[in-house]
Design a protein around this motif. Structure first.
Motif, PDB file in Angstrom:
ATOM      1  N   ASP A  10       0.813  -1.223   0.000  1.00 25.05           N
ATOM      2  CA  ASP A  10       0.000   0.000   0.000  1.00 25.05           C
ATOM      3  C   ASP A  10       0.846   1.272   0.000  1.00 25.05           C
ATOM      4  O   ASP A  10       0.497   2.250  -0.647  1.00 25.05           O
ATOM      5  CB  ASP A  10      -0.931   0.034   1.221  1.00 25.05           C
ATOM      6  CG  ASP A  10      -2.114  -0.905   1.092  1.00 25.05           C
ATOM      7  OD1 ASP A  10      -2.271  -1.557   0.030  1.00 25.05           O
ATOM      8  OD2 ASP A  10      -2.897  -0.978   2.058  1.00 25.05           O
ATOM      9  N   HIS A  32      -9.468  -1.546  -0.409  1.00 20.52           N
ATOM     10  CA  HIS A  32      -9.991  -1.018   0.847  1.00 20.52           C
ATOM     11  C   HIS A  32     -11.394  -0.421   0.775  1.00 20.52           C
ATOM     12  O   HIS A  32     -11.933  -0.011   1.796  1.00 20.52           O
ATOM     13  CB  HIS A  32      -9.010   0.032   1.399  1.00 20.52           C
ATOM     14  CG  HIS A  32      -7.623  -0.501   1.544  1.00 20.52           C
ATOM     15  ND1 HIS A  32      -7.303  -1.519   2.422  1.00 20.52           N
ATOM     16  CD2 HIS A  32      -6.467  -0.187   0.903  1.00 20.52           C
ATOM     17  CE1 HIS A  32      -6.017  -1.802   2.320  1.00 20.52           C
ATOM     18  NE2 HIS A  32      -5.492  -1.004   1.404  1.00 20.52           N
ATOM     19  N   ALA A  75      -5.521   1.718   4.930  1.00 17.11           N
ATOM     20  CA  ALA A  75      -6.935   1.500   5.256  1.00 17.11           C
ATOM     21  C   ALA A  75      -7.356   2.369   6.439  1.00 17.11           C
ATOM     22  O   ALA A  75      -8.414   3.004   6.403  1.00 17.11           O
ATOM     23  CB  ALA A  75      -7.191   0.032   5.559  1.00 17.11           C
ATOM     24  N   LYS A  79     -10.053   5.404   6.264  1.00 12.75           N
ATOM     25  CA  LYS A  79     -11.214   5.267   7.144  1.00 12.75           C
ATOM     26  C   LYS A  79     -11.399   6.511   7.999  1.00 12.75           C
ATOM     27  O   LYS A  79     -12.525   6.944   8.251  1.00 12.75           O
ATOM     28  CB  LYS A  79     -11.079   4.042   8.057  1.00 12.75           C
ATOM     29  CG  LYS A  79     -11.367   2.730   7.381  1.00 12.75           C
ATOM     30  CD  LYS A  79     -11.159   1.590   8.375  1.00 12.75           C
ATOM     31  CE  LYS A  79     -11.410   0.243   7.766  1.00 12.75           C
ATOM     32  NZ  LYS A  79     -11.202  -0.823   8.765  1.00 12.75           N
TER      33      LYS A  79
END
Length: 184
Positions: A10, A32, A75, A79
């Motif tokens: 990532d 994700h 992620a 988020k």
């Protein structure tokens, strides 16, 4: 070339995306997107709203990709962006009530004794669900949640503790019921 994207970490993909790599960022969205939408649903967003906010979060993430340093996971970073967007949306639409509302009736566990987290979260008050989701789903600290929701720190801590206590009780009750039904 597509396989090469799947094999990349990532952090590498985010660095390439920061340099304008749309395919690399597309891979991050593919990896994700479901988790971001699931967090938003757990926070209380309806499916269409969760999709809209997730899309907005990924647009912001693409625009700010150079800010991602890899200190945490991509992620978790996206988020947090999504959680903040949801908070702004809720506040803007005046659907969030900051005061402790009357306790909602917690539904009995399903007859099979099986309950997932989403089902258990629906048994919490809106404030509890939002605070628990922000804390444990988006990884936000209590002071950060208090600032974002414009609530006293003690209120946020109470919502999180009460919400977690209710979740534990519901999930343990469902587990116990499931065991007795399978034994009997």
């Amino acid at each position: 070339m597509a396989q090469a994207l799947v094999d990349r970490h990532d952090v590498e993909l985010a660095a390439s995306a920061a340099a304008g790599g749309r395919r690399e960022f597309g891979e991050l969205v593919r990896r994700h997107g479901s988790a971001v939408r699931a967090l938003l649903r757990r926070m209380g967003a309806q499916p269409a709203l969760a999709d809209d906010i997730a899309q907005d979060a990924f647009i912001q993430a693409f625009e700010r990709c150079s800010e991602f340093r890899g200190d945490g996971t991509f992620a978790a970073w996206v988020k947090r962006i999504a959680a903040r967007l949801y908070i702004k949306r809720v506040a803007k639409e005046a659907r969030y009530v900051a005061e402790v509302e009357t306790e909602e009736t917690v539904a009995a566990p399903d007859p099979g004794g099986l309950m997932d987290l989403d089902e258990a979260l629906r048994g919490l008050s809106e404030a509890e669900r939002l605070c628990v989701s922000l804390c444990h789903g988006a990884g936000m600290a209590h002071p950060e949640i208090a600032t974002a929701l414009n609530l006293p720190l003690g209120t946020v801590k109470s919502h999180v503790k009460r919400g977690l206590d209710k979740l534990r009780a519901r999930l343990q009750s469902a587990e116990t019921l499931g065991r007795t039904q399978h034994v009997g």
